[in-house]
Design an enzyme around this catalytic site. Structure first.
Site, mmCIF file in Angstrom:
data_model
loop_
_atom_site.group_PDB
_atom_site.id
_atom_site.type_symbol
_atom_site.label_atom_id
_atom_site.label_comp_id
_atom_site.label_asym_id
_atom_site.label_seq_id
_atom_site.Cartn_x
_atom_site.Cartn_y
_atom_site.Cartn_z
ATOM 1 C CB THR A 5 -0.395 -9.604 6.762
ATOM 2 O OG1 THR A 5 0.139 -8.737 5.770
ATOM 3 C CG2 THR A 5 0.013 -9.071 8.123
ATOM 4 C CB SER A 6 4.303 -11.012 4.249
ATOM 5 O OG SER A 6 3.801 -10.220 3.185
ATOM 6 C CG ASP A 63 -5.186 -8.852 -2.295
ATOM 7 O OD1 ASP A 63 -4.002 -9.145 -2.070
ATOM 8 O OD2 ASP A 63 -5.581 -8.507 -3.422
ATOM 9 C CG HIS A 165 -7.459 1.721 1.424
ATOM 10 N ND1 HIS A 165 -6.679 2.774 1.842
ATOM 11 C CD2 HIS A 165 -6.617 0.671 1.299
ATOM 12 C CE1 HIS A 165 -5.423 2.378 1.948
ATOM 13 N NE2 HIS A 165 -5.364 1.101 1.622
HETATM 14 P P1 ITT Z 1 0.196 -9.475 2.426
HETATM 15 O O1 ITT Z 1 1.212 -10.448 2.962
HETATM 16 O O2 ITT Z 1 -0.820 -9.062 3.458
HETATM 17 O O3 ITT Z 1 -0.443 -9.905 1.125
HETATM 18 P P2 ITT Z 1 1.337 -7.347 0.758
HETATM 19 O O4 ITT Z 1 2.293 -6.252 1.100
HETATM 20 O O5 ITT Z 1 1.713 -8.308 -0.330
HETATM 21 O O6 ITT Z 1 1.017 -8.104 2.130
HETATM 22 P P3 ITT Z 1 -1.104 -6.589 -0.752
HETATM 23 O O7 ITT Z 1 -0.867 -7.633 -1.765
HETATM 24 O O8 ITT Z 1 -2.463 -6.479 -0.153
HETATM 25 O O9 ITT Z 1 -0.061 -6.686 0.459
HETATM 26 O O10 ITT Z 1 -0.815 -5.121 -1.271
HETATM 27 C C1 ITT Z 1 -0.191 -4.853 -2.445
HETATM 28 C C2 ITT Z 1 0.720 -3.678 -2.301
HETATM 29 O O11 ITT Z 1 -0.058 -2.486 -2.312
HETATM 30 C C3 ITT Z 1 1.532 -3.631 -1.004
HETATM 31 O O12 ITT Z 1 2.730 -4.307 -1.118
HETATM 32 C C4 ITT Z 1 1.747 -2.146 -0.827
HETATM 33 O O13 ITT Z 1 2.888 -1.758 -1.526
HETATM 34 C C5 ITT Z 1 0.514 -1.541 -1.470
HETATM 35 N N1 ITT Z 1 -0.457 -1.157 -0.435
HETATM 36 C C6 ITT Z 1 -1.475 -1.895 0.075
HETATM 37 N N2 ITT Z 1 -2.129 -1.201 1.024
HETATM 38 C C7 ITT Z 1 -1.514 -0.012 1.115
HETATM 39 C C8 ITT Z 1 -1.690 1.131 1.912
HETATM 40 O O14 ITT Z 1 -2.626 1.204 2.840
HETATM 41 N N3 ITT Z 1 -0.861 2.154 1.730
HETATM 42 C C9 ITT Z 1 0.111 2.119 0.803
HETATM 43 N N4 ITT Z 1 0.374 1.083 0.031
HETATM 44 C C10 ITT Z 1 -0.440 0.025 0.168
#
Ligand code: ITT
Length: 182
Positions: A5-6, A63, A165
């Site tokens: 993950t990033s 994701d 979640h």
């Molecule tokens: P990866 O490198 O793991 O993909 P990401 O930040 O891009 O990291 P996602 O695409 O899964 O992660 O998530 C999309 C966005 O949704 C993420 O940038 C957050 O802003 C939001 N998000 C995901 N999970 C969340 C959580 O538990 N609480 C609040 N915001 C969340």
């Protein structure tokens, strides 16, 4: 097993759960291409298929997305982009005057260990009227899970993990890992 993950916020949540059940996990901090498909499951599966040619050994990815009912499920698979561009303030603005505050957070974990396995979790709740709290990341300050008064950002990592979640998807994942080692 590695989490790819990033997002360090995700890592902190997984680390707390994995430590509590004694499962070893390392972080591989990197970003990877995410195609814009219709569901987070499709997005995650496509990303994992890309990563299996890049990452050595077994790994998992996450994701996630926030799906807001009155916006037809937006930002959903566009959550990352919307978080970077509109931010929480922009989302609240889009919903100004909206009485229907229903929303759902969803996570899909994909685990790769020779084959792909998917685990999903979701938590429903409401979008708050204003941002509250400074813990967590992303949309945490505007999401109040059902049966709670606090936003995710007002909770500790353990508090968020008790309802989130992500933790629900993780429990399904841990069940699978447990069966595999028996
Ligand atoms: P990866 O490198 O793991 O993909 P990401 O930040 O891009 O990291 P996602 O695409 O899964 O992660 O998530 C999309 C966005 O949704 C993420 O940038 C957050 O802003 C939001 N998000 C995901 N999970 C969340 C959580 O538990 N609480 C609040 N915001 C969340």
């Amino acid at each position: 097993m590695k989490l790819v993950t990033s997002n360090r916020g995700k890592y902190a949540e997984y680390k707390a759960i994995m430590d509590s059940v004694g499962v070893e996990m390392e972080l591989l901090l990197m970003s990877y291409p995410e195609e814009q498909l219709d569901t987070i499951e499709e997005v995650a599966e496509r990303s994992a298929n890309y990563l299996k040619g890049v990452v050595a050994g077994d790994f998992f990815i996450d994701d996630s997305g926030l799906f807001i009912e009155s916006l037809g499920g937006f930002p959903g698979v566009y959550s990352s982009y919307v978080n970077r561009t509109l931010g929480n303030r922009g989302v609240l603005k889009l919903m100004e005057g909206d009485k229907n505050r229903n929303a759902e957070f969803r996570t899909c974990i994909v685990y790769y260990n020779g084959e792909l396995k998917l685990f999903s979790g979701k938590t429903s709740g409401k979008i708050s009227d204003m941002m509250r709290g400074s813990n967590g990341f992303g949309f945490d300050p505007i999401f109040i899970p059902d049966q709670q008064d606090k936003t995710y950002a007002e909770m500790t990592t353990e508090g968020k993990n008790s309802v989130s979640h992500r933790s629900k998807a993780t429990m399904a994942f841990l069940e699978f890992l447990k069966k595999k080692t028996i």
